[in-house]
Design an enzyme around this catalytic site. Structure first.
Site, PDB file in Angstrom:
ATOM      1  N   GLY A 124       0.800  -1.217   0.000  1.00  0.00           N
ATOM      2  CA  GLY A 124       0.000   0.000   0.000  1.00  0.00           C
ATOM      3  C   GLY A 124       0.835   1.270   0.000  1.00  0.00           C
ATOM      4  O   GLY A 124       2.065   1.246   0.121  1.00  0.00           O
ATOM      5  N   HIS A 125       0.155   2.407  -0.102  1.00  0.00           N
ATOM      6  CA  HIS A 125       0.843   3.689  -0.204  1.00  0.00           C
ATOM      7  C   HIS A 125       1.647   4.010   1.055  1.00  0.00           C
ATOM      8  O   HIS A 125       1.232   3.730   2.164  1.00  0.00           O
ATOM      9  CB  HIS A 125      -0.145   4.815  -0.500  1.00  0.00           C
ATOM     10  CG  HIS A 125      -1.148   5.058   0.583  1.00  0.00           C
ATOM     11  ND1 HIS A 125      -2.332   4.383   0.659  1.00  0.00           N
ATOM     12  CD2 HIS A 125      -1.141   5.911   1.634  1.00  0.00           C
ATOM     13  CE1 HIS A 125      -3.025   4.805   1.693  1.00  0.00           C
ATOM     14  NE2 HIS A 125      -2.319   5.729   2.315  1.00  0.00           N
ATOM     15  N   ASN A 126       2.840   4.558   0.829  1.00  0.00           N
ATOM     16  CA  ASN A 126       3.748   4.999   1.888  1.00  0.00           C
ATOM     17  C   ASN A 126       4.318   3.874   2.735  1.00  0.00           C
ATOM     18  O   ASN A 126       4.916   4.124   3.787  1.00  0.00           O
ATOM     19  CB  ASN A 126       3.087   6.040   2.791  1.00  0.00           C
ATOM     20  CG  ASN A 126       2.786   7.330   2.047  1.00  0.00           C
ATOM     21  OD1 ASN A 126       1.625   7.610   1.755  1.00  0.00           O
ATOM     22  ND2 ASN A 126       3.813   8.093   1.709  1.00  0.00           N
TER      23      ASN A 126
END
Length: 319
Positions: free
Chosen positions: A230-232
């Site tokens: 997922g993001h980050n």
């Protein structure tokens, strides 16, 4: 049935074991040095004296011992293999990989690939059929983007990276914000993705772009097929992740972590260096460095096994 002669991988040319041991290390049994081998085979399909059977699990020692083949034995199980036919090595599968050679395709962009003129692809890189490299992406030297994979803008891929077929790298992450009136808007994800050198991303895996800063896969990370990042999220050096696992936004995975198949890690969780997460675990909090966890919610593996033993014992009494 497949004939036994069609199993295994033929070596480039017949070679004496002493030459192999000289190049790759390990220990040969006395009198074995001049023996010639012609192919690498699984332990359960070794039927000739010039076969080199790979034995890395105790379950195959009996059947391998009944064959006439030379046995490339992992050190920890060498005592279970018959003396006189052993090439003992602490890193047997590494030797196998070196003997088999590379299967990376020749460099270049396939005619059916789409590379935006605003992307940067190193001349030594490989881009497969129907892959798409979008504007702003950067592909480093000797990297491979598999058939049908998509690399979005803002993605920076280092050297010797392998992106598997139909993987998607750098698409907008899953982020939503609710306003004062209850309206929901998508949060733009413009931080991109950084993939450092010697990373492998499996087929159909997805690595989402970060919001303000990048999602990061550090040097040597290996992701199996169908893994989602997922993001980050950041994944530390030389961490291995088995198929169908997923990391929610902003999770931090340390270096040299081993993640089993179908593991889920919650957002913002921190998994410490050297931890091991058993297959199908649900990680809903931090995991200490070096810990071995299992179950849902993930707890120390020994505790999880004791709890299941107690539960199954109670069930047996009740039934």
């Amino acid at each position: 049935m497949i004939p036994d002669d069609e199993w295994g991988v033929a070596l480039a040319a017949p070679i004496e074991l002493r030459e192999l041991a000289s190049e790759h290390g390990g220990t040969l049994d006395d009198g074995l040095s001049r023996r010639v081998v012609r192919r690498l085979v699984p332990a359960d399909h070794a039927h000739r004296e010039d076969d080199l059977a790979v034995v890395t699990s105790p379950r195959f020692t009996a059947i391998a011992s009944a064959s006439p083949a030379v046995l490339l034995c992992q050190t920890d199980i060498a005592s279970r293999c018959p003396a006189g036919r052993r090439w003992v090595h602490a890193h047997a599968m590494y030797v196998v990989a070196k003997l088999m050679g590379s299967d990376v395709a020749a460099s270049g962009v396939h005619p059916e690939a789409r590379v935006d003129p605003r992307a940067v692809v190193d001349p030594s890189a490989t881009v497969g059929a129907r892959a798409a490299i979008l504007a702003g992406a950067r592909i480093g030297p000797q990297s491979v983007v598999g058939d049908g994979a998509i690399v979005h803008g803002g993605v920076r891929i280092g050297a010797r990276v392998v992106i598997g077929p139909f993987a998607v790298i750098g698409r907008p992450g899953f982020g939503w914000a609710t306003g004062p009136n209850g309206d929901v808007v998508r949060v733009p994800q413009r931080g991109g993705v950084v993939i450092e050198d010697d990373v492998e991303v499996g087929a159909l895996a997805t690595v989402d772009a970060g919001t303000l800063g990048p999602t990061i896969l550090e040097r040597g990370v290996k992701l199996d097929s169908h893994v989602h990042v997922g993001h980050n999220v950041s994944v530390g050096e030389h961490t291995y992740v088995a198929a169908q696992s997923g990391f929610a936004g902003s999770a931090r995975i340390g270096r040299r972590v081993l993640v089993g198949g179908q593991v889920g890690v919650t957002d913002h969780a921190v998994v410490g260096e050297g931890a091991r997460i058993a297959a199908k675990s649900g990680v809903i909090g931090d995991v200490a460095p070096g810990a071995v966890v299992a179950g849902f919610p993930a707890v120390p593996k020994a505790l999880w096994l004791r709890a299941w033993a107690k539960l199954l014992g109670r069930h047996k009494v009740e039934t």
